[in-house]
Design a protein around this motif. Structure first.
Motif, mmCIF file in Angstrom:
data_model
loop_
_atom_site.group_PDB
_atom_site.id
_atom_site.type_symbol
_atom_site.label_atom_id
_atom_site.label_comp_id
_atom_site.label_asym_id
_atom_site.label_seq_id
_atom_site.Cartn_x
_atom_site.Cartn_y
_atom_site.Cartn_z
ATOM 1 N N ALA A 104 -69.416 -32.937 -21.291
ATOM 2 C CA ALA A 104 -68.696 -33.944 -21.247
ATOM 3 C C ALA A 104 -68.416 -33.311 -20.056
ATOM 4 O O ALA A 104 -68.366 -33.794 -18.764
ATOM 5 N N ARG A 105 -68.225 -31.868 -19.533
ATOM 6 C CA ARG A 105 -67.663 -31.031 -18.585
ATOM 7 C C ARG A 105 -69.144 -31.125 -17.843
ATOM 8 O O ARG A 105 -69.334 -31.441 -16.823
ATOM 9 N N ARG A 106 -70.357 -30.987 -18.014
ATOM 10 C CA ARG A 106 -71.540 -31.245 -17.829
ATOM 11 C C ARG A 106 -71.723 -32.411 -16.409
ATOM 12 O O ARG A 106 -71.756 -32.600 -15.808
ATOM 13 N N ARG A 107 -71.676 -33.537 -17.638
ATOM 14 C CA ARG A 107 -71.616 -34.986 -16.682
ATOM 15 C C ARG A 107 -70.565 -35.208 -15.853
ATOM 16 O O ARG A 107 -70.475 -35.692 -15.021
ATOM 17 N N ALA A 108 -69.025 -34.845 -15.947
ATOM 18 C CA ALA A 108 -67.745 -34.851 -14.971
ATOM 19 C C ALA A 108 -68.536 -34.291 -14.237
ATOM 20 O O ALA A 108 -68.502 -35.107 -12.503
ATOM 21 N N ASP A 109 -69.263 -33.242 -14.154
ATOM 22 C CA ASP A 109 -69.531 -32.558 -12.916
ATOM 23 C C ASP A 109 -70.765 -32.789 -11.917
ATOM 24 O O ASP A 109 -70.217 -32.820 -10.692
ATOM 25 N N ARG A 110 -71.173 -34.103 -12.475
ATOM 26 C CA ARG A 110 -72.051 -34.709 -11.465
ATOM 27 C C ARG A 110 -71.691 -35.592 -11.501
ATOM 28 O O ARG A 110 -72.375 -36.962 -10.556
ATOM 29 N N GLU B 182 -60.347 -37.303 -14.060
ATOM 30 C CA GLU B 182 -59.242 -37.649 -15.143
ATOM 31 C C GLU B 182 -59.968 -38.534 -15.869
ATOM 32 O O GLU B 182 -59.224 -37.795 -17.369
ATOM 33 N N TYR B 183 -60.747 -38.587 -16.634
ATOM 34 C CA TYR B 183 -61.147 -39.434 -17.680
ATOM 35 C C TYR B 183 -61.939 -38.062 -18.483
ATOM 36 O O TYR B 183 -60.806 -37.643 -20.099
#
Length: 396
Positions: A128-134, A92-93
């Motif tokens: 940010a998307r890469r970090r969120a995927d992890r 969500e963030y």
């Protein structure tokens, strides 16, 4: 009575509960604290929003909620639907960062959006998307990313005020802005200038680097041990604060990690009790293990809606409101301070203590500290450590 009120809240045009909302209806009707649910049904703006959505839509989706103002009522409705598995859980963030930029971009001049959109979408948001995927994307990370985009927008506005084009920006112009900008703006805008340099939009502009901050807050051994003893044995302290304070002082865990710990990390066998904070289980002191057992048992009954955990979404150790939402790290930090249990000094003390006893790779695997960070703490804990502390005492 609760069931009737819930039925009225979640009824569609035919007067029946919308089938897709059946899990939410059951959770509300069978909640362990029905009075809290009834009070929410009577007074909450989020309950009114949910009733409006139920009456007008056969299905409520993330996309439907994304089109609404992202205020407290919308956030609460989304939390409830995710908590009861009506909606799938998402990062969500990260999604809120995307929504914020979508709304922000609508008001930008065409000349600005040509520059800001690729910076925001292909540099900030893609990372940010890469970090969120992890699964490693926090509220603090989203705030920092939003600030970088906002700083780039403000910098472009400053260029307009100076009648300058980005491609004509000189080092002298940038130095002028640096003398005028707030510290937070200077820090946040570094990413944008690095990006424009790399893309050839600006010509090798030099931007002052951010000096690596050395830790300055520590506890002496006696104070550290006294605070840990309080966390483990002082029954007058709130249970959650005792656990959080002990995890910080024993293992150097940051609050942002602690609030996302889930109960499936805790397990016991004939050798003792363990908690898996990252990759490998860590043996817990028996007293802390008992506190965590008590928290797991009592945490389930505090929220108006109890946890509805699945294998994909296990229960949080420190459930918020609703129970699928983590507690606020900032709020916990403030509560700890009120009880004389500072977080930064205690964490620094724990980290340097571990760095002096464990190899960096072990610290990283057990407690989830980045290996570069663990290596830096190990270097700090070597021969220079005594001199560093002496210098700090001299400054004080």
């Amino acid at each position: 009575m609760t069931g009737d009120r819930v039925g009225n809240l979640l009824a569609g045009e035919d007067g029946q509960i919308v089938p897709a909302l059946a899990p939410l209806a059951e959770a509300l009707a069978t909640a362990p604290r029905p009075r809290s649910v009834l009070a929410w049904l009577r007074r909450s703006p989020s309950a009114r929003l949910l009733a409006t959505l139920s009456a007008g839509h056969a299905e409520i989706t993330h996309e439907l909620l994304d089109d609404l103002p992202q205020d407290a009522a919308t956030r609460h409705v989304r939390d409830l639907l995710v908590h009861t598995h009506v909606l799938p859980k998402r990062q969500e963030y990260f999604n809120q960062l995307e929504l914020w930029f979508r709304r922000t971009a609508q008001d930008l001049p065409a000349a600005h959006i040509e520059i800001i959109r690729p910076f925001a979408e292909w540099f900030v948001i893609r990372d940010a998307r890469r970090r969120a995927d992890r699964g490693r994307y926090s509220l603090n990370a989203a705030t920092a990313d939003r600030n970088e985009i906002r700083a780039a927008i403000e910098f472009m506005q400053w260029l307009d005020s100076q009648q300058l084009e980005l491609t004509g920006l000189t080092q002298s112009h940038l130095d002028t802005w640096l003398t005028q900008a707030k510290t937070s703006q200077r820090r946040a805008n570094a990413a944008f200038i690095r990006w424009t340099n790399k893309r050839g939009l600006t010509q090798n502009l030099e931007y002052p680097g951010r000096p690596m901050a050395m830790p300055v807050l520590f506890l002496d051994d006696e104070e550290h041990e006294d605070q840990l003893r309080r966390c483990l044995t002082d029954g007058s302290l709130p249970l959650e604060l005792r656990i959080v304070g002990a995890l910080i002082r024993l293992y150097g865990l940051p609050l942002i990690r602690i609030v996302h710990l889930t109960t499936d990390g805790f397990h016991q066998d004939e050798r003792g009790a363990y908690f898996t904070f990252d990759k490998n289980p860590v043996l817990l002191p028996p007293t802390l293990a008992r506190l965590i057992e008590e928290q797991i048992a009592t945490g389930r009954s505090r929220a108006a809606l109890g946890p509805l955990a699945t294998r994909e979404h296990p229960e949080l150790l420190l459930p918020g409101q609703p129970a699928s939402r983590p507690r606020s790290p900032e709020a916990l930090s403030g509560q700890l301070m009120k009880h004389g249990l500072p977080t930064i000094a205690a964490r620094n003390t724990a980290l340097v203590g571990m760095a002096g006893e464990l190899p960096p790779i072990i610290t990283s695997d057990l407690f989830g500290v980045h290996r570069n960070t663990a290596t830096q703490w190990a270097a700090l804990a070597q021969d220079s450590w005594a001199g560093y502390l002496a210098a700090l005492r001299a400054i004080k």
